[in-house]
Enzyme design. Structure first.
Site, PDB file in Angstrom:
ATOM      1  N   SER A 419       0.821  -1.207   0.000  1.00 34.82           N
ATOM      2  CA  SER A 419       0.000   0.000   0.000  1.00 34.82           C
ATOM      3  C   SER A 419       0.857   1.260   0.000  1.00 34.82           C
ATOM      4  O   SER A 419       1.968   1.273   0.548  1.00 34.82           O
ATOM      5  CB  SER A 419      -0.894  -0.002   1.245  1.00 34.82           C
ATOM      6  N   TYR A 579      -7.259  15.176   0.797  1.00 33.29           N
ATOM      7  CA  TYR A 579      -6.342  15.980   0.006  1.00 33.29           C
ATOM      8  C   TYR A 579      -7.144  16.703  -1.090  1.00 33.29           C
ATOM      9  O   TYR A 579      -8.368  16.639  -1.119  1.00 33.29           O
ATOM     10  CB  TYR A 579      -5.218  15.101  -0.548  1.00 33.29           C
ATOM     11  N   ARG A 721       1.025  -1.601   6.963  1.00 35.51           N
ATOM     12  CA  ARG A 721       1.808  -1.859   8.180  1.00 35.51           C
ATOM     13  C   ARG A 721       2.390  -3.263   8.209  1.00 35.51           C
ATOM     14  O   ARG A 721       3.472  -3.482   8.747  1.00 35.51           O
ATOM     15  CB  ARG A 721       0.944  -1.598   9.412  1.00 35.51           C
TER      16      ARG A 721
END
Length: 793
Positions: A419, A579, A721
């Site tokens: 990712s 964003y 992660r």
């Protein structure tokens, strides 16, 4: 102690019996407004884990229950004329009425005072007269309502209508009947509870319920105990093929919608909530009775173990709340799956069966393999053939995550994606050695596709001073160095994510304070509307003019052209996480009154213009994806249904993949975190629009990845992660599944390490000490056969 129990259902009675056993000198009163022989519902289901607790807590109650059990292992999915069976699930059910009789008898034996057909005294009076008040008065708890300001309940009514019925047809397993009626898809949840009958729950989406005319039948007041006979007659007609000559049985049977009950607190002084008064979990994952009896056991134990009531109640809530919340998360996933059942009816029977088995995310690919390896082998074989028909792979059976995936001219060797993760290690937007090692290492680690962090289209479009860019020739050459390494030294592909920070720019590095403004050296930020990310903390952005929009669109287009020069295989447009382009899409951040604001279609106009402009310069044989926030996790923000419309709009514009994330748009968001918590949004988009999706968010195991792919919830899985913890995550996942094929090719210098190292002495192999082995391969498919002793296999 003097203990008052409000509610004589299984939870209240079981608590009273256990508490009386542990402290025979206590005075315990139970109030139940109904008669002793009144009961609503038909059967209750228990897990082996719960039954183990009941056996150890009160063997007398357990032995009586055990004599009543209908036991079986199989789940049958009846769908499109086929019956798909999964075994090894271990069910035990019994009549609710018989359970109440057993618990009433046990309470009477122990000296508990039972008051039937009697409303409990006011809770204030009880709290004054008794040392402890247990509110076990159900989903419509009067005690909870009386102290709502303390308990702070949340009651969420859902979108499916359902009715509890029974039948004298004795099922031999748990049954899901998925029936396409003239009004839409309806489903039956059925299971045996004794030698004479089965529970028969009919459920459907609200719009199907209305089309069938059930609303007209239910639109009146029913007397206590009355059933909706007109609706029951239509149910009997619609499910005649299921029932055959069997009868439907009613017991206060009316249409209801499920209410999920949550409370911020379970205790108030010496008053404690138990069972449905404290929490509910959708019936599709088990029994509310099961949860209530687990509560009862924990509360009785806490009272016995703790020195006073206050600490006992605190210990009880601390022990039970995490268990209940975990169960409710699984129940919510299952509930929502059935609410959205219509989006799956295009699936082939084998995939649909796997999907329904894994709907709660508690039962998974690996879990099913343990329960019923033959079922999982069948699903694996189907997936290999199905993907071959779609142009992916050669039909070779392998773990689903290692099936290849083709989109346009790009073929990925497996379904694992690293990712995009911001690293904050660039200087003036320039990626350096850190990025080479970071991205190159992930590519060596076995993933099919490695994504860059968000690469910014301008210096003022960066999030932080440490963010990368692709707005200079030097930056383009630096990215080319990285893509060349990936293509030369690995079989992975590499994609670039391109974006603009918008109002969330000019902030500190993550470890210096995420989303905190720069103390110095900051630059002005822009947005569709002059709304700061956090008023009083972040800058007020300048509202973009139409001319500004043209300049920024060109910056994105130039970045796409440079990404071609840099050698990237896939380009992703970042339209998520608050964003710039995300801020155009969300109504929370776009208050414009021109053609770029207003309706969702208008708010999508600028992001779609940017996408179209980039697509023109991006090679036609290379795919483009878009990352979206599928929900803002805020009132009045983007919803899951909006996300389907957003994805459809990008698909119409030519997007190949939708990368489905959520949130990070508004600081007041309230996300529902949990394992794979964002996957349902990817699932909804994929199965409603047909566009390929990438799932992301708390996906951390190869079991999760295989489950998501097989159920058809996404085409690719992004892990972030997990790859920071283990850069070789994909290779290790292959080793753990004993897979050594082309979907997980170890770099030649590393192949000597492709097997897990020995870690010390083991306890095997063991000598053979029996002549005939029992329980060897093959899952026992036990069926309920009343009157024949043990269930058949």
């Amino acid at each position: 102690m003097r203990i008052a129990v409000v509610g004589g259902g299984p939870g209240g009675l079981y608590f009273a019996a256990l508490a009386q056993q542990l402290s025979p000198g206590d005075e315990i009163d139970v109030w139940e407004r109904n008669a002793a022989d009144d009961t609503f519902g038909f059967g209750v289901v228990f897990s082996d884990e719960t039954l183990g607790g009941i056996e150890h807590a009160d063997e007398s109650v357990y032995r009586q229950m055990e004599r009543e059990f209908a036991r079986w292992d199989d789940i049958d999915v009846h769908y499109r004329g086929q019956v798909l069976t999964s075994g090894g699930h271990g069910f035990a059910a019994m009549s609710r009425k018989r359970l109440l009789q057993i618990l009433q008898q046990r309470c009477a034996e122990l000296g508990v005072r039972l008051h039937f057909r009697t409303l409990a005294p006011d809770v204030g009076r009880l709290a004054a007269d008794y040392d402890l008040v247990v509110a076990a008065d159900g989903v419509n708890s009067a005690v909870r309502a009386r102290h709502a300001g303390v308990f702070r309940p949340s009651l969420e009514s859902r979108r499916c209508a359902y009715m509890w019925l029974g039948t004298d047809k004795v099922f031999d397993a748990f049954k899901f009947y998925i029936v396409d009626t003239p009004y839409g898809v309806m489903q039956i949840h059925g299971y045996p509870f004794d030698a004479t009958g089965s529970t028969f729950i009919v459920e459907m989406a609200d719009e199907v319920w209305q089309r069938a005319g059930f609303k007209a039948f239910a639109d009146r007041e029913f007397a206590p105990g009355d059933s909706d006979e007109k609706s029951i007659a239509l149910v009997r007609e619609l499910f005649a093929d299921v029932l055959g000559d069997a009868q439907l049985l009613a017991n206060n049977s009316r249409w209801i919608t499920f209410t999920t009950v949550r409370n911020q607190r379970w205790r108030h002084g010496n008053v404690i909530l138990l069972g449905d008064a404290a929490h509910t979990a959708h019936f599709s994952i088990g029994s509310g009775t099961k949860l209530a009896m687990e509560d009862a056991l924990a509360l009785a134990a806490a009272l016995h173990e703790q020195p006073d009531v206050e600490r006992a109640l605190a210990a009880y809530e601390a022990e039970r709340r995490p268990v209940v919340e975990s169960t409710q998360r699984a129940a919510q996933a299952s509930l929502e799956w059935f609410e959205n059942l219509g989006q799956y009816v295009h699936q082939e029977p084998v995939q649909f069966a796997f999907n329904i088995m894994t709907r709660s995310r508690r039962v998974t690919y690996d879990n099913l393999r343990v329960r019923d390896p033959e079922f999982v082998e069948r699903v694996d074989e189907w997936f290999a053939r199905h993907e071959q028909r779609r142009g992916n792979g050669d039909g070779d059976v392998r773990p689903p995550m290692f099936q290849p995936f083709r989109v346009r001219g790009l073929e990925l060797k497996n379904r694992v994606v690293v990712s995009p993760m911001d690293m904050y290690r660039a200087t003036d937007g320039l990626p350096g050695d850190f990025h080479l090692v970071h991205l190159g290492g992930k590519a060596l680690g076995g993933a099919g596709l490695v994504m860059t962090e968000m690469v910014c289209v301008s210096a003022t479009g960066r999030i932080t001073p440490g963010c990368t860019g692709i707005y200079t020739a030097e930056q383009t050459r630096a990215w080319r160095r990285i893509t060349d390494f990936v293509h030369t030294e690995t079989t992975a592909k590499i994609g670039i994510q391109i974006g603009h920070s918008g109002r969330k720019g000019s902030t500190r590095l993550m470890w210096e304070g995420i989303d905190q403004p720069l103390p110095e050296g900051n630059w002005p930020v822009v947005a569709p509307s002059p709304l700061p990310y956090r008023p009083g903390v972040n800058q007020v952005p300048r509202e973009l003019t139409v001319r500004d929009l043209g300049e920024i669109r060109q910056q994105f287009t130039d970045a796409a052209a440079r990404a071609v020069e840099a050698g990237f295989d896939l380009l992703e447009l970042h339209c998520a996480h608050g964003y710039l382009l995300s801020s155009f899409i969300s109504p929370l951040t776009n208050r414009r009154t021109d053609r770029y604001g207003g309706s969702l279609r208008a708010r999508l106009r600028f992001p779609l213009e940017v996408f179209a402009s980039m697509r023109e310069v991006w090679p036609s044989d290379r795919p483009m994806s878009v990352r979206i926030s599928a929900t803002d996790w805020c009132d009045d923000g983007i919803t899951a249904d909006d996300a389907v419309e957003i994805a459809a709009a990008f698909a119409e514009a030519g997007v190949d993949l939708v990368d489905v994330s959520t949130g990070q748009v508004h600081p007041d968001e309230k996300p529902a975190f949990g394992r794979s918590y964002q996957t349902p949004f990817a699932d909804r988009i994929r199965n409603r629009t047909g566009v390929a999706t990438m799932a992301v968010g708390a996906i951390s195991s190869h079991d999760d990845v295989n489950s998501i792919l097989l159920a058809g919830r996404a085409d690719l899985c992004l892990l972030g992660r997990a790859h920071l913890y283990d850069p070789n995550w994909t290779l290790h996942a292959a080793a753990e599944q004993s897979y050594t094929g082309p979907g997980a090719d170890w770099p030649l210098p590393w192949r000597a390490g492709s097997r897990r190292p020995q870690t010390g002495r083991t306890e095997g192999p063991k000598p053979r000490l029996e002549l005939i082995r029992h329980g060897e391969p093959g899952t026992a498919h036990r069926r309920w056969r009343p009157g024949r002793g043990e269930p058949d296999e």
